[in-house]
Design a protein around this motif. Structure first.
Motif, PDB file in Angstrom:
ATOM      1  N   ALA A   1       0.810  -1.448  -0.054  1.00 21.05           N
ATOM      2  CA  ALA A   1      -0.063  -0.186  -0.028  1.00 21.05           C
ATOM      3  C   ALA A   1       0.836   1.104  -0.061  1.00 21.05           C
ATOM      4  CB  ALA A   1      -0.815   0.151   1.295  1.00 21.05           C
ATOM      5  N   ARG A   2       1.938   1.225   0.506  1.00 19.63           N
ATOM      6  CA  ARG A   2       2.901   2.281   0.725  1.00 19.63           C
ATOM      7  C   ARG A   2       3.512   2.507  -0.685  1.00 19.63           C
ATOM      8  NH1 ARG A   2       4.273   0.266   5.747  1.00 19.63           N
ATOM      9  NH2 ARG A   2       5.974  -0.804   5.016  1.00 19.63           N
ATOM     10  N   GLU A   3       3.807   1.451  -1.488  1.00 22.85           N
ATOM     11  CA  GLU A   3       4.239   1.605  -2.801  1.00 22.85           C
ATOM     12  C   GLU A   3       3.315   1.949  -3.879  1.00 22.85           C
ATOM     13  OE1 GLU A   3       7.439  -1.356  -3.437  1.00 22.85           O
ATOM     14  OE2 GLU A   3       7.454  -1.935  -1.263  1.00 22.85           O
ATOM     15  N   THR A   4       2.062   1.896  -3.676  1.00 26.75           N
ATOM     16  CA  THR A   4       0.988   2.029  -4.866  1.00 26.75           C
ATOM     17  C   THR A   4       0.282   3.164  -4.264  1.00 26.75           C
ATOM     18  OG1 THR A   4       1.022  -0.426  -4.959  1.00 26.75           O
ATOM     19  CG2 THR A   4      -0.788   0.742  -5.878  1.00 26.75           C
ATOM     20  N   ASP A   5       0.038   3.972  -5.118  1.00 25.36           N
ATOM     21  CA  ASP A   5      -1.074   5.246  -5.067  1.00 25.36           C
ATOM     22  C   ASP A   5      -2.417   4.686  -5.162  1.00 25.36           C
ATOM     23  OD1 ASP A   5      -2.262   7.495  -4.641  1.00 25.36           O
ATOM     24  OD2 ASP A   5      -1.768   8.087  -6.629  1.00 25.36           O
TER      25      ASP A   5
ATOM     26  N   ARG B   1       1.009  13.730 -10.534  1.00 24.47           N
ATOM     27  CA  ARG B   1       1.698  14.616 -10.495  1.00 24.47           C
ATOM     28  C   ARG B   1       2.375  14.928  -9.014  1.00 24.47           C
ATOM     29  NH1 ARG B   1      -0.687  19.509 -14.293  1.00 24.47           N
ATOM     30  NH2 ARG B   1      -0.433  18.327 -16.423  1.00 24.47           N
ATOM     31  N   ARG B   2       1.492  14.771  -7.970  1.00 20.64           N
ATOM     32  CA  ARG B   2       1.868  14.902  -6.775  1.00 20.64           C
ATOM     33  C   ARG B   2       2.098  13.806  -5.855  1.00 20.64           C
ATOM     34  NH1 ARG B   2      -2.872  19.550  -5.115  1.00 20.64           N
ATOM     35  NH2 ARG B   2      -2.207  20.975  -6.671  1.00 20.64           N
ATOM     36  N   ALA B   3       1.804  12.473  -6.127  1.00 21.01           N
ATOM     37  CA  ALA B   3       1.996  11.383  -5.414  1.00 21.01           C
ATOM     38  C   ALA B   3       3.476  11.074  -5.482  1.00 21.01           C
ATOM     39  CB  ALA B   3       1.214  10.183  -5.740  1.00 21.01           C
ATOM     40  N   ALA B   4       3.930  10.765  -4.172  1.00 20.33           N
ATOM     41  CA  ALA B   4       5.277  10.553  -4.220  1.00 20.33           C
ATOM     42  C   ALA B   4       5.650   8.964  -4.777  1.00 20.33           C
ATOM     43  CB  ALA B   4       5.598  10.086  -2.578  1.00 20.33           C
ATOM     44  N   ARG B   5       4.761   8.202  -4.719  1.00 22.48           N
ATOM     45  CA  ARG B   5       4.898   7.034  -5.556  1.00 22.48           C
ATOM     46  C   ARG B   5       3.553   6.793  -6.488  1.00 22.48           C
ATOM     47  NH1 ARG B   5       7.895   3.002  -1.545  1.00 22.48           N
ATOM     48  NH2 ARG B   5       9.860   4.084  -1.348  1.00 22.48           N
ATOM     49  N   PRO B   6       3.411   7.415  -7.614  1.00 21.66           N
ATOM     50  CA  PRO B   6       2.405   7.412  -8.276  1.00 21.66           C
ATOM     51  C   PRO B   6       2.025   6.006  -8.919  1.00 21.66           C
ATOM     52  CG  PRO B   6       4.044   8.338  -9.763  1.00 21.66           C
ATOM     53  CD  PRO B   6       4.238   8.166  -8.304  1.00 21.66           C
ATOM     54  N   LEU B   7       0.743   5.726  -9.289  1.00 15.42           N
ATOM     55  CA  LEU B   7       0.254   4.441  -9.881  1.00 15.42           C
ATOM     56  C   LEU B   7       0.850   4.020 -10.972  1.00 15.42           C
ATOM     57  CD1 LEU B   7      -1.637   2.073  -9.763  1.00 15.42           C
ATOM     58  CD2 LEU B   7      -3.293   3.395 -11.165  1.00 15.42           C
TER      59      LEU B   7
END
Length: 594
Positions: free
Chosen positions: A287-291, A342-348
């Motif tokens: 979950a932390r690695e997936t948006d 654009r904003r997520a640290a680790r986007p989908l």
């Protein structure tokens, strides 16, 4: 990823099993077309209430497409084999729920779950090919995967007809469930050997027998509660298990409560087992690695698009009656997804995943391939029914089979040719073949399909679409990082499916305009029929010719879409002039694709 120096027998077996599973999932869409009338009557719908039954079809499509990007991304992070196994299990559970369904809502739920499982098989399978085979040797395995997927569309109606000849529609889904579980067991046996060669780390510990037993008890209880076999319900002793403890719901019966207890025990076992069936311990890190929020927004947008176009009634319009509120939802969801990207640290979709021209070009080409292909799937049997097979839906469908048989043959041939012909040239020539076939179809008259030579045009079109499958997939995989092959493969499928939905909507709208224009030129029936009270053959032929004009327009539009795909393939899929296939990784570095 894999060293690709030697492909183990276990890897080849696993790919073969995955291909068989994909074929069954693809066939499931076409099976329902035959079984739909019986499914409607079993759920209390009349045969003239086809619009209310639309969710049975669109529910599967929604599951098939809506969560594909998330499943693809999970396969990048968690591994191909676990996602393949999980997707097969989900497909089997969806088949079970559908087979045991007792009303329209449970049928739609089962079809939705089936779609999630069936669609989830394709991205990890394509990514597994890329993991195990080097770029120059991927053509044939990609062709095999494409061939079996298209073979499902050929075998689906035949499989459904054979099953319905010996049983009712529920038997189709019981068989799907059984086949899914058998394939899961066979894949599980190959899991560790493949993990040693691919990206997935082997998990320590023995197989969780207790957890498996609890899972079987839970599914058995669920089946018995939903199916409620008459022999058990009416039995003096066993029937007590179906009497609700309170109220009238079957879900408050002792059997249902026992099933719920088994489910709780199964979940508890997954917490305590050294090697649980469900690898829940990986979920927080996943979950932390997936948006997740980005995935939900994209799913909402795709879902709104699917319902908008898949639920449309062609005679009333190109979109569903719910379009006024579905379209704003889709726009808002896609806008939100863009912001998250654009904003997520680790986007989908990792940044830079599709930066190479052939990578994003493959998505555009796939879109137009889908927009063109759907015209053949829908309007060739329509043309046959309108002209030479007015009294037989089966004979009209068999005309399409001539087209469909050529698809898997073309897919295999395309995979073999990919070793010798660049993907851009092969795709371009393939789509030109389909464009020529559609142009010829636009010249058909009312007697054309009586001529057996027209089979050549159907085969030409099918071969063209089949030839394009492997090179488009190969171009995408060759120009994206190993770590994003799952999500990018999913986007390729989404592009094709959205192209099919938008394509059939646009082409049908244009075709209907041509039909109305031609219909306006038909003299009044009284004039054509010399005052007869009944419609004469001359008037019926005039209406038929207006319908032929409609389909000619659709075929021309499909030819234009195929031509656009051919031109775009020649331009976008060609190798960069430098010969380099590097791409930017999510970290901003450069790496070699493949």
């Amino acid at each position: 990823m894999a060293t690709r120096e030697a492909i183990s027998p276990a890897s080849k077996i696993l790919l073969g099993l995955a291909a068989v599973a994909i074929s069954f999932a693809a066939a499931d869409t076409y099976v329902v077309v035959l079984a739909l009338p019986d499914m409607m009557t079993s759920t209390g719908l009349e045969l003239d209430e086809l619009q209310r039954a639309a969710p049975i079809v669109s529910g599967f499509l929604l599951g098939y497409v809506g969560v594909l990007p998330l499943i693809g991304r999970i396969s990048d992070l968690r591994g191909r084999v676990p996602v393949l196994l999980g997707s097969l299990i989900v497909f089997a559970i969806g088949s079970l729920v559908t087979a045991a369904a007792y009303n329209l809502e449970t049928v739609v739920l089962g079809r939705l779950v089936q779609g999630i499982g069936g669609g989830g098989l394709i991205p990890p399978t394509l990514a597994l090919v890329a993991d195990l085979w080097p770029p120059k040797k991927r053509g044939l395995p990609l062709g095999i995967v494409g061939a079996v997927q298209e073979l499902g569309s050929v075998l689906g109606p035949l499989y459904g007809a054979a099953v319905l000849a010996f049983g009712d529609w529920r038997l189709i889904f019981w068989l799907n469930c059984s086949i899914g579980l058998v394939l899961t067991a066979a894949m599980f046996a190959q899991r560790d050997a493949v993990q040693a060669q691919s990206v997935e780390p082997a998990r320590a510990g023995r197989f969780d027998t207790s957890g498996a037993a609890l899972a079987v008890l839970t599914l058995t209880g669920l089946t018995l509660v939903m199916a409620a076999p008459t022999a058990l319900v009416q039995d003096v002793q066993l029937g007590r298990a179906y009497l609700p403890v309170t109220g009238e719901s079957r879900w408050l019966s002792p059997l249902a409560l026992a099933t719920a207890l088994f489910l709780v025990l199964f979940l508890a076992r997954q917490v305590t087992a050294p090697r649980p069936l469900v690898g829940w311990r990986d979920w927080p890190a996943l979950a932390r690695e997936t948006d997740i929020w980005g995935a939900l927004l994209l799913t909402a947008g795709l879902g709104a698009v699917i319902v908008t176009f898949a639920s449309a009634q062609p005679e009333q319009g190109a979109v569903s009656e719910q379009a006024p509120w579905l379209v704003p939802i889709a726009i808002a969801a896609f806008a939100g997804f863009t912001v998250r990207q654009r904003r997520a640290a680790r986007p989908l979709i990792p940044r830079g995943a599709l930066s190479a021209r052939p990578a994003w070009g493959a998505l555009i080409v796939s879109f137009f391939v889908g927009a063109s292909l759907i015209a053949a799937l829908v309007d060739i049997p329509f043309f046959a029914r309108l002209t030479v097979h007015r009294d037989s839906q089966l004979d009209a469908a068999l005309v399409l089979v001539r087209f469909l048989v050529a698809l898997p043959i073309g897919a295999l041939l395309g995979g073999w040719l990919l070793r010798r012909v660049p993907a851009s040239a092969l795709t371009s020539v393939a789509m030109l073949m389909s464009a020529v076939a559609f142009w010829h179809m636009s010249t058909w008259d009312a007697q054309s399909l009586d001529n057996q030579t027209e089979t050549l045009s159907l085969i030409l079109g099918g071969l063209g679409f089949g030839l394009a499958i492997a090179p488009v997939n190969a171009a995408l995989l060759a120009h994206t990082a190993d770590a994003v092959h799952g999500v990018t493969s999913a986007l390729l499928i989404v592009a094709r499916m959205v192209g099919m939905l938008l394509g059939i909507s646009a082409l049908t709208t244009i075709g209907l305009r041509a039909f109305y224009t031609a219909s306006d030129k038909i003299p009044p029936a009284a004039t054509l029929c010399n005052g007869e009270s009944t419609l004469c053959q001359a008037y019926k032929d005039a209406v038929r010719d207006a319908g032929i004009t409609q389909l000619h327009t659709v075929f021309v539009g499909a030819a234009v879409c195929a031509l656009i795909a051919a031109v775009l393939a020649a331009v976008l899929l060609r190798e960069p002039a430098t010969g380099s296939r590097s791409y930017p990784t999510a970290d901003g570095d450069r790496a070699e694709a493949g």
